[in-house]
Structures are given as structure tokens and as C-alpha cells.
Motif scaffolding. Structure first.
Motif, PDB file in Angstrom:
ATOM      1  N   GLN A   1       0.958  -1.268   0.066  1.00  0.00           N
ATOM      2  CA  GLN A   1      -0.160   0.039   0.253  1.00  0.00           C
ATOM      3  C   GLN A   1       0.771   1.329  -0.051  1.00  0.00           C
ATOM      4  OE1 GLN A   1      -3.329   0.038  -0.117  1.00  0.00           O
ATOM      5  NE2 GLN A   1      -3.119  -2.253  -0.299  1.00  0.00           N
ATOM      6  N   TYR A   2       0.416   2.314  -0.478  1.00  0.00           N
ATOM      7  CA  TYR A   2       0.975   3.475  -0.733  1.00  0.00           C
ATOM      8  C   TYR A   2       0.808   4.233   0.694  1.00  0.00           C
ATOM      9  CZ  TYR A   2       2.787   8.149  -2.567  1.00  0.00           C
ATOM     10  OH  TYR A   2       3.320   9.298  -2.900  1.00  0.00           O
ATOM     11  N   LEU A   3       2.162   4.439   1.487  1.00  0.00           N
ATOM     12  CA  LEU A   3       1.891   4.970   2.837  1.00  0.00           C
ATOM     13  C   LEU A   3       1.264   6.456   2.916  1.00  0.00           C
ATOM     14  CD1 LEU A   3       2.550   4.782   5.636  1.00  0.00           C
ATOM     15  CD2 LEU A   3       4.764   5.725   5.399  1.00  0.00           C
ATOM     16  N   PRO A   4       1.685   7.325   1.970  1.00  0.00           N
ATOM     17  CA  PRO A   4       0.886   8.627   2.132  1.00  0.00           C
ATOM     18  C   PRO A   4      -0.453   8.551   1.961  1.00  0.00           C
ATOM     19  CG  PRO A   4       2.632   8.894   0.645  1.00  0.00           C
ATOM     20  CD  PRO A   4       2.873   7.238   1.027  1.00  0.00           C
ATOM     21  N   ASP A   5      -0.912   7.526   1.045  1.00  0.00           N
ATOM     22  CA  ASP A   5      -2.425   7.444   0.951  1.00  0.00           C
ATOM     23  C   ASP A   5      -3.131   6.743   2.498  1.00  0.00           C
ATOM     24  OD1 ASP A   5      -2.530   8.245  -1.575  1.00  0.00           O
ATOM     25  OD2 ASP A   5      -3.130   6.511  -2.631  1.00  0.00           O
ATOM     26  N   LEU A   6      -2.447   5.965   2.974  1.00  0.00           N
ATOM     27  CA  LEU A   6      -2.766   5.456   4.112  1.00  0.00           C
ATOM     28  C   LEU A   6      -2.782   6.365   5.476  1.00  0.00           C
ATOM     29  CD1 LEU A   6      -1.013   2.053   4.179  1.00  0.00           C
ATOM     30  CD2 LEU A   6      -3.294   2.226   3.696  1.00  0.00           C
ATOM     31  N   LEU A   7      -1.968   7.224   5.258  1.00  0.00           N
ATOM     32  CA  LEU A   7      -1.995   8.375   6.462  1.00  0.00           C
ATOM     33  C   LEU A   7      -2.880   9.342   6.104  1.00  0.00           C
ATOM     34  CD1 LEU A   7       2.037   8.977   6.604  1.00  0.00           C
ATOM     35  CD2 LEU A   7       0.455   7.602   8.196  1.00  0.00           C
ATOM     36  N   HIS A   8      -3.125   9.481   4.872  1.00  0.00           N
ATOM     37  CA  HIS A   8      -4.070  10.772   4.572  1.00  0.00           C
ATOM     38  C   HIS A   8      -5.896   9.936   4.874  1.00  0.00           C
ATOM     39  CE1 HIS A   8      -1.973  13.550   1.654  1.00  0.00           C
ATOM     40  NE2 HIS A   8      -1.073  13.011   2.746  1.00  0.00           N
ATOM     41  N   LEU A   9      -5.831   8.844   4.695  1.00  0.00           N
ATOM     42  CA  LEU A   9      -7.056   7.925   4.907  1.00  0.00           C
ATOM     43  C   LEU A   9      -7.375   8.506   6.600  1.00  0.00           C
ATOM     44  CD1 LEU A   9      -7.201   5.259   2.411  1.00  0.00           C
ATOM     45  CD2 LEU A   9      -8.881   7.159   2.494  1.00  0.00           C
ATOM     46  N   ARG A  10      -6.498   7.805   7.176  1.00  0.00           N
ATOM     47  CA  ARG A  10      -6.395   7.873   8.765  1.00  0.00           C
ATOM     48  C   ARG A  10      -6.747   9.335   9.074  1.00  0.00           C
ATOM     49  NH1 ARG A  10      -4.342   4.966  12.935  1.00  0.00           N
ATOM     50  NH2 ARG A  10      -4.984   2.966  11.662  1.00  0.00           N
ATOM     51  N   ALA A  11      -5.775  10.261   8.615  1.00  0.00           N
ATOM     52  CA  ALA A  11      -6.042  11.511   9.145  1.00  0.00           C
ATOM     53  C   ALA A  11      -7.459  12.173   8.666  1.00  0.00           C
ATOM     54  CB  ALA A  11      -5.132  12.377   8.341  1.00  0.00           C
ATOM     55  N   LYS A  12      -8.180  11.683   7.611  1.00  0.00           N
ATOM     56  CA  LYS A  12      -9.470  12.034   7.384  1.00  0.00           C
ATOM     57  C   LYS A  12     -10.547  11.480   8.274  1.00  0.00           C
ATOM     58  CE  LYS A  12     -12.549  12.100   3.402  1.00  0.00           C
ATOM     59  NZ  LYS A  12     -12.440  13.653   2.909  1.00  0.00           N
ATOM     60  N   GLN A  13     -10.198  10.385   8.879  1.00  0.00           N
ATOM     61  CA  GLN A  13     -10.948   9.882   9.996  1.00  0.00           C
ATOM     62  C   GLN A  13     -10.864  10.491  11.110  1.00  0.00           C
ATOM     63  OE1 GLN A  13      -9.853   5.909  10.071  1.00  0.00           O
ATOM     64  NE2 GLN A  13     -10.866   5.277   8.516  1.00  0.00           N
ATOM     65  N   LEU A  14      -9.583  10.879  11.483  1.00  0.00           N
ATOM     66  CA  LEU A  14      -9.494  11.683  12.507  1.00  0.00           C
ATOM     67  C   LEU A  14     -10.008  13.234  12.692  1.00  0.00           C
ATOM     68  CD1 LEU A  14      -5.738  10.815  13.246  1.00  0.00           C
ATOM     69  CD2 LEU A  14      -7.518  10.139  14.714  1.00  0.00           C
ATOM     70  N   LEU A  15      -9.852  13.706  11.442  1.00  0.00           N
ATOM     71  CA  LEU A  15     -10.730  14.970  11.255  1.00  0.00           C
ATOM     72  C   LEU A  15     -12.240  14.959  11.272  1.00  0.00           C
ATOM     73  CD1 LEU A  15      -8.508  16.376   8.589  1.00  0.00           C
ATOM     74  CD2 LEU A  15      -8.610  17.401  10.577  1.00  0.00           C
ATOM     75  N   ALA A  16     -12.759  13.980  10.950  1.00  0.00           N
ATOM     76  CA  ALA A  16     -14.136  13.681  11.032  1.00  0.00           C
ATOM     77  C   ALA A  16     -14.628  13.757  12.438  1.00  0.00           C
ATOM     78  CB  ALA A  16     -14.522  12.358  10.486  1.00  0.00           C
ATOM     79  N   ASP A  17     -13.515  13.186  13.354  1.00  0.00           N
ATOM     80  CA  ASP A  17     -13.653  13.197  14.594  1.00  0.00           C
ATOM     81  C   ASP A  17     -13.395  14.466  15.357  1.00  0.00           C
ATOM     82  OD1 ASP A  17     -14.963  10.674  14.514  1.00  0.00           O
ATOM     83  OD2 ASP A  17     -12.933   9.661  15.009  1.00  0.00           O
ATOM     84  N   ASN A  18     -13.097  15.424  14.561  1.00  0.00           N
ATOM     85  CA  ASN A  18     -12.339  16.505  15.161  1.00  0.00           C
ATOM     86  C   ASN A  18     -11.094  16.457  15.999  1.00  0.00           C
ATOM     87  OD1 ASN A  18     -14.465  18.605  13.712  1.00  0.00           O
ATOM     88  ND2 ASN A  18     -15.888  17.908  15.685  1.00  0.00           N
ATOM     89  N   ASN A  19     -10.442  15.406  15.775  1.00  0.00           N
ATOM     90  CA  ASN A  19      -9.243  15.185  16.509  1.00  0.00           C
ATOM     91  C   ASN A  19      -7.985  15.931  15.519  1.00  0.00           C
ATOM     92  OD1 ASN A  19      -6.791  14.577  17.699  1.00  0.00           O
ATOM     93  ND2 ASN A  19      -7.963  12.593  18.139  1.00  0.00           N
ATOM     94  N   VAL A  20      -7.981  17.120  15.345  1.00  0.00           N
ATOM     95  CA  VAL A  20      -6.972  17.769  14.473  1.00  0.00           C
ATOM     96  C   VAL A  20      -5.645  17.453  14.797  1.00  0.00           C
ATOM     97  CG1 VAL A  20      -6.395  20.047  13.260  1.00  0.00           C
ATOM     98  CG2 VAL A  20      -8.785  19.587  14.004  1.00  0.00           C
TER      99      VAL A  20
END
Length: 297
Positions: free
Chosen positions: A267-286
Motif C-alpha cells: 500500500q502507498y503509505l501517504p494514502d494510508l496516512l491521509h485516509l487515517r487523518a481524514k477519519q481523525l478530522l471527522a472526529d475533530n481530532n485535528v
């Protein structure tokens, strides 16, 4: 993108673009009286707050398609007082009925099945079913077109609130108006309305002076995974995490599975990191979103 010059269209044709894109619009359910005391009740979606010191509302009756002033505007020329009643979902069908072009002198309270109750400081009655009602003095009526009798020409009505009434049922336990309980509606284009309820309601934290989207590293700012809303949350953060914070976050093991998936799962690491960050942002965990996005292989 479609680009339109209003001068190239008939006013009523360009109007469809306006009402289809400017919305949802709150509705001023305006009760007025003429000099003889005859009552009128009409809804207007060209309506909003225009200041709070003094508390001021504005709404705009337009000249109808026949070139005639609406009864509300005629009444305001005789008696410069109005009650602006707020419309919620429980009232919408009855409210819509009152917008039909009844003859002047017909009481729309009766036609719509609404209950008229006396106001405290102005002559027009208010709508008992409304969740909130504002008794107002009309301070100005401003024609928006030099040819004030053209169909579609607006007359800006500036109203100072001198008394307000609120149903007890719209307040929460802290004494604040609860958007779920008041259940407001708004006007859209055509026959469409919007209801401020359920998933249509969401909160956005008040902004702080932060990084700004322009200071987000390009590899994150140009992400195909993160949305404009995600970038807005990231840009509101006060400062980028320090290298020490980024290193400590990685050493905590929180992201271990992502690094393992990138290493062994192709898997492409930046994509995985961006997907995880998107989940965190949805939870307002900036903060954790930033700590995730700034990791390196």
C-alpha cells in the motif's frame, strides 16, 4: 462552468438561478394591518437579520407579475408596523397556503387556519403557532429599482424589533434556543424547501487564527483524499507539531499497523496516512491528524 450575464436574460429567467442557489432562505411570515384594521398574513423568503443594535430585521416584498404591490407593502404604507413570525416545519403547509393571491381584505389567518393573538406594542396580531414572533416598527421602505412598479422590483423593508415572543418548547436546559427543537425550514428554488433537522444539522467550531490553508505543505494541501473541509480544519490549527512531537507519536505505536500495511501489503503509505487523518478530522481530532500526516516512511 456556466457563466451568465443577467442583462442577457429576462429578469424572471435570471431569478430562477438566484433562488436555486441562494438558500435555504429563512421565511418572514409577516402580519400587517391596513388603516381600517384589516389583517394580512404573507410569507417572504427574501428575509434576514440586518443588525442587533438596535435589533433589526429586513424583508423584501417584490412587485408581483401583474405589476401590483403586494398587500403587505400596501398595508405598510398605511400602518408602519409588522409582526415577523418565524416558520417551522409544523407550519409549512399552512404557511404555503397563505401565499396564494387572495383578494385584498381577505384574512389569511383564517384561510391558513392560524390563530391570531394580540401583540403587545403593535397593531398587527401575531401567529400563535409560530415558535418565535417579533413585533416591529418599520423604519424605512427603500425601493430597489427606480421604476418601482416593474414586476420583480423589490422594496427593502427595514424593521426595528421592539418586542419578541418565544415558545417555551424551543429552549434547551441551558436556556438557549435548540435548533433541533425549533425545527426551522428554509425556502429553496422551485417548490423545494429545506428542513433544519436530523443530519442536516451540524456544528462548526468558531475559527481561531491558525496556520491557514496556504501554510499547509503542498503534499497535504494537494491531497486527492482530503477535502476542502478537511483542509479548513487543518488550517485552523495554531502551529505545526514539532519534530519531537511527530517522533513521539510514531514511537507510541499508534500508527504501527499502517506502516506494516505499507511495508508488506504494497500500500502507498501517504494514502494510508491521509485516509487515517481524514477519519481523525471527522472526529475533530485535528492534532492527531497533523501528527499522522507529517509522518515519513
Amino acid at each position: 462552468m456556466k457563466t451568465v450575464n443577467p442583462a442577457d436574460l429576462a429578469p424572471n429567467e435570471f431569478y430562477r438561478y438566484m433562488i436555486g442557489t441562494v438558500g435555504p432562505r429563512p421565511i418572514a411570515f409577516a402580519s400587517t394591518v391596513d388603516s381600517q384594521g384589516n389583517v394580512n398574513l404573507s410569507p417572504f423568503s427574501f428575509f434576514n437579520i440586518a443588525g442587533y443594535n438596535p435589533p433589526t430585521l429586513i424583508f423584501i416584498p417584490t412587485i408581483n407579475r401583474h405589476g401590483h404591490k403586494k398587500h403587505t407593502l400596501l398595508n405598510l404604507g398605511e400602518v408602519g408596523e409588522v409582526v415577523i413570525n418565524i416558520v417551522n416545519y409544523a407550519m409549512v403547509e399552512q404557511m404555503s397556503l397563505t401565499s396564494a393571491e387572495f383578494e385584498r381584505g381577505i384574512n389569511e389567518f383564517e384561510k391558513g387556519g392560524f390563530t391570531a393573538i394580540p401583540s403587545d406594542r403593535v397593531r398587527p396580531p401575531r401567529v400563535a403557532e409560530s415558535p418565535a414572533s417579533y413585533e416591529c416598527l418599520v423604519r424605512q421602505i427603500i425601493p430597489m429599482n427606480q421604476q418601482a412598479d416593474l414586476p420583480g422590483a423589490g422594496h427593502l423593508v427595514v424593521c426595528e424589533i421592539i418586542m419578541a415572543h418565544f415558545q417555551d418548547t424551543i429552549f434547551d436546559e441551558a436556556g438557549l434556543i435548540d435548533p433541533h427543537r425549533i425545527d426551522l425550514i428554509g425556502r429553496m428554488g422551485g417548490d423545494w424547501y429545506a428542513r433544519a433537522q436530523g443530519d442536516a444539522l451540524f456544528e462548526v467550531a468558531r475559527p481561531k487564527v491558525g496556520l491557514g490553508v496556504d501554510q499547509i505543505p503542498a503534499s497535504i494541501r494537494n491531497s486527492a483524499i482530503l477535502s476542502g473541509n478537511d483542509l479548513g480544519k487543518l488550517g485552523s490549527f495554531a502551529a505545526l507539531p514539532t519534530p519531537e512531537e511527530i517522533s513521539t507519536y510514531r514511537e507510541s505505536g499508534i500508527l504501527h499497523e499502517l506502516f506494516e500495511e505499507a511495508r508488506y501489503g504494497c500500500q502507498y503509505l501517504p494514502d494510508l496516512l491521509h485516509l487515517r487523518a481524514k477519519q481523525l478530522l471527522a472526529d475533530n481530532n485535528v492534532k492527531d491528524a497533523w501528527l499522522t500526516l507529517l509522518q515519513r516512511a
